[in-house]
Write a protein that holds these residues in place. Structure first.
Motif, PDB file in Angstrom:
ATOM      1  N   ALA A   4       0.541  -1.148  -0.237  1.00  0.00           N
ATOM      2  CA  ALA A   4       0.159   0.157  -0.535  1.00  0.00           C
ATOM      3  C   ALA A   4       1.070   0.955  -0.549  1.00  0.00           C
ATOM      4  O   ALA A   4       2.095   1.327   0.412  1.00  0.00           O
ATOM      5  CB  ALA A   4      -0.729  -0.460   1.193  1.00  0.00           C
ATOM      6  N   THR A   6       2.231   5.102   1.036  1.00  0.00           N
ATOM      7  CA  THR A   6       2.061   5.383   2.124  1.00  0.00           C
ATOM      8  C   THR A   6       1.993   7.182   2.057  1.00  0.00           C
ATOM      9  O   THR A   6       2.313   7.834   2.965  1.00  0.00           O
ATOM     10  CB  THR A   6       2.694   5.197   3.156  1.00  0.00           C
ATOM     11  N   ARG A  37      -9.127  -4.797   8.451  1.00  0.00           N
ATOM     12  CA  ARG A  37      -7.942  -4.131   8.638  1.00  0.00           C
ATOM     13  C   ARG A  37      -7.193  -4.446   6.528  1.00  0.00           C
ATOM     14  O   ARG A  37      -6.269  -3.141   6.548  1.00  0.00           O
ATOM     15  CB  ARG A  37      -6.778  -4.522   8.953  1.00  0.00           C
ATOM     16  N   ASP A  38      -7.387  -6.057   6.431  1.00  0.00           N
ATOM     17  CA  ASP A  38      -6.306  -6.205   4.758  1.00  0.00           C
ATOM     18  C   ASP A  38      -7.425  -5.354   3.541  1.00  0.00           C
ATOM     19  O   ASP A  38      -6.564  -4.553   3.096  1.00  0.00           O
ATOM     20  CB  ASP A  38      -7.304  -7.580   4.841  1.00  0.00           C
ATOM     21  N   SER A  40      -8.547  -2.600   4.409  1.00  0.00           N
ATOM     22  CA  SER A  40      -8.083  -0.989   4.374  1.00  0.00           C
ATOM     23  C   SER A  40      -6.809  -1.040   4.246  1.00  0.00           C
ATOM     24  O   SER A  40      -6.774  -0.332   3.065  1.00  0.00           O
ATOM     25  CB  SER A  40      -8.323  -0.836   6.214  1.00  0.00           C
ATOM     26  N   TRP A  41      -5.663  -1.964   4.253  1.00  0.00           N
ATOM     27  CA  TRP A  41      -4.673  -1.783   3.430  1.00  0.00           C
ATOM     28  C   TRP A  41      -4.366  -1.975   2.000  1.00  0.00           C
ATOM     29  O   TRP A  41      -3.580  -0.496   1.564  1.00  0.00           O
ATOM     30  CB  TRP A  41      -3.678  -3.119   4.547  1.00  0.00           C
ATOM     31  N   ASN A  44      -6.185   1.474   0.746  1.00  0.00           N
ATOM     32  CA  ASN A  44      -5.831   2.618   1.464  1.00  0.00           C
ATOM     33  C   ASN A  44      -6.387   3.618   1.771  1.00  0.00           C
ATOM     34  O   ASN A  44      -6.722   4.667   1.223  1.00  0.00           O
ATOM     35  CB  ASN A  44      -4.728   3.357   0.156  1.00  0.00           C
ATOM     36  N   ARG A  47     -10.363   2.488   8.180  1.00  0.00           N
ATOM     37  CA  ARG A  47     -10.962   1.501   8.783  1.00  0.00           C
ATOM     38  C   ARG A  47     -12.241   1.853   8.775  1.00  0.00           C
ATOM     39  O   ARG A  47     -12.892   0.834   8.507  1.00  0.00           O
ATOM     40  CB  ARG A  47     -10.084   0.357   9.745  1.00  0.00           C
TER      41      ARG A  47
END
Length: 137
Positions: A4, A6, A37-38, A40-41, A44, A47
């Protein structure tokens, strides 16, 4: 596994709304048994946004954005700026005279109550010093 980005500039801002093209993959990831969580990651996206999309999809069966509730504000940001500038020029004006001035300047039909409400929201309050008895001879 994908990495992802940053870069903060690529993240979604607080006032932006997520497009329909990004809402679909969130539901697809949920149906593919990925954790919040996955998802969201990978996408990007915060959550809390992913969780909200999934909750809305479970309750309403749709990911489309609903129309916002409530009445729209009478005065826009430009009108508020003009009101603030007017009050800073002359502090002694009454709300009635400010409302009449706005009607002539901008063509905005506005009641004195609306003017007072907007001024209170901006931090302007009409306060006068209390009259005190003279104690000197």
């Amino acid at each position: 596994m994908q990495t992802a980005s940053t870069n903060i500039g690529e993240r979604m801002g607080r006032s932006q709304e997520l497009s329909d093209s990004k809402r679909g993959p969130v539901i697809g990831g949920h149906l593919g048994n990925k954790s919040i969580r996955d998802i969201s990651w990978l996408l990007n996206i915060p959550r809390s946004t992913v969780s909200g999309i999934i909750t809305k999809w479970k309750q309403l069966g749709t990911t489309a954005t609903q129309p916002s509730s409530g009445r729209p504000r009478h005065m826009t940001g430009r009108g508020q700026h003009m009101l603030k500038r007017t009050v800073r020029r002359s502090h002694q004006l009454h709300a009635e005279s400010i409302a009449k001035d706005f009607q002539t300047w901008c063509g905005l039909q506005m009641s004195p109550t609306t003017v007072r409400r907007e001024l209170h929201g901006m931090g302007f309050h009409g306060r006068a010093a209390a009259s005190k008895p003279s104690i000197t001879k």
